[in-house]
Design an enzyme around this catalytic site. Structure first.
Site, PDB file in Angstrom:
ATOM      1  N   ASP A  11      41.679  35.086  31.127  1.00  0.00           N
ATOM      2  CA  ASP A  11      41.762  34.645  32.194  1.00  0.00           C
ATOM      3  C   ASP A  11      42.943  33.293  32.013  1.00  0.00           C
ATOM      4  O   ASP A  11      42.804  32.458  31.182  1.00  0.00           O
ATOM      5  CB  ASP A  11      40.725  33.701  33.053  1.00  0.00           C
ATOM      6  CG  ASP A  11      39.684  34.596  33.562  1.00  0.00           C
ATOM      7  OD1 ASP A  11      40.068  35.927  33.539  1.00  0.00           O
ATOM      8  OD2 ASP A  11      38.449  34.209  33.573  1.00  0.00           O
ATOM      9  N   ASP A 130      35.994  41.215  43.119  1.00  0.00           N
ATOM     10  CA  ASP A 130      35.033  40.063  43.018  1.00  0.00           C
ATOM     11  C   ASP A 130      33.904  40.247  43.825  1.00  0.00           C
ATOM     12  O   ASP A 130      34.439  39.833  45.027  1.00  0.00           O
ATOM     13  CB  ASP A 130      36.009  38.851  43.229  1.00  0.00           C
ATOM     14  CG  ASP A 130      37.141  38.506  42.124  1.00  0.00           C
ATOM     15  OD1 ASP A 130      36.853  39.352  40.968  1.00  0.00           O
ATOM     16  OD2 ASP A 130      37.985  38.099  42.390  1.00  0.00           O
TER      17      ASP A 130
END
Length: 255
Positions: A11, A130
């Protein structure tokens, strides 16, 4: 039998690799190229780089560091972050990425999945989802890289997975938000439900800590690949050791 893939996730925020818990409280864990080299040398099958605030910031993942990664790696890698058009995807693929992943832009404009799949082929089009449990079902969230911008899309996760597949995605990464960064194991219940509605490859994301977690997600949820972040970044789980342990547990992996 197809081998199962081990994927390391990086990330990226403000040019460095970060990691949080349940998509919050991110801390810096290292530099992009240093970690990419580490996982390459450890024998990871693929790498995925998420510019986690690109979509919420209204920009696209940096072409510059995609080019730097391409010069560094000799294994497949995927990039994500603010990819909204075929031109965006083309520039990043031409910069060396093997796959591109879309998430919030696909929620905002689902036709984007069709457009990218038709132009570049579904083999390099990944859709990230998500997902968070709400009562007895799961719902899709958008713009999760920014706490201020995160919003519930109103989409039912399983119905969205069906639509993603129908529109031509080549692969889905299911980010189980309740498990992200918790080291509590993958969300097997959610992943089993996802597996039941998908014929395309499914990648599990969120909660990995031990070799047993990986073994369970492969054997019980029957995913095609499993993604790890915190367990790898911390050094708690070395990829070579993980693969050897999985082989002992009769999980076919590439060594």
């Amino acid at each position: 039998m197809l081998t199962k893939r081990i994927i390391a996730c990086l990330d990226v925020k403000e040019g460095v690799v970060v990691k949080g818990v349940k998509f919050r409280n991110h801390e810096v864990v290292g530099q992009i190229l240093e970690l990419a080299k580490r996982y390459r040398d450890q024998g990871v099958d693929e790498l995925v780089f998420y510019d986690i605030t690109a979509s919420s910031d209204g920009r696209r993942v940096s072409k510059k560091w995609v080019e730097d990664i391409a010069r560094t790696l000799n294994i497949p890698f995927c990039v994500a972050g603010g990819i909204k058009t075929a031109n965006d995807a083309r520039e990043l693929l031409f910069s060396g990425a093997d796959k591109i992943s879309i998430n919030s832009p696909a929620i905002e404009r689902p036709d984007l999945i069709n457009e990218l799949s038709e132009e570049f082929g579904q083999q390099c089009i990944v859709v990230g989802v998500d997902s968070q449990r709400k009562g007895d079902h799961y719902e899709v969230f958008a713009y999760t890289g920014s706490e201020a911008a995160t919003k519930n899309s109103g989409l039912d996760t399983m119905e969205w997975l069906k639509e993603i597949q129908k529109r031509g995605a080549g692969e889905v990464v299911l980010n189980c938000m309740d498990r992200d960064g918790t080291a509590s194991g993958y969300d097997l219940a959610q992943l089993k439900r996802a597996r039941a509605v998908l014929q395309i490859p499914l990648v599990a994301s969120g909660g990995a800590r031990t070799a047993e977690d990986f073994e369970k997600v492969f054997s019980e949820a029957r995913v095609d690949a499993a993604l790890g972040a915190s367990a790898f970044h911390s050094g708690q789980l070395a990829i070579q050791d993980l693969k050897q342990e999985l082989l002992k547990r009769n999980v076919e992996v590439r060594v």
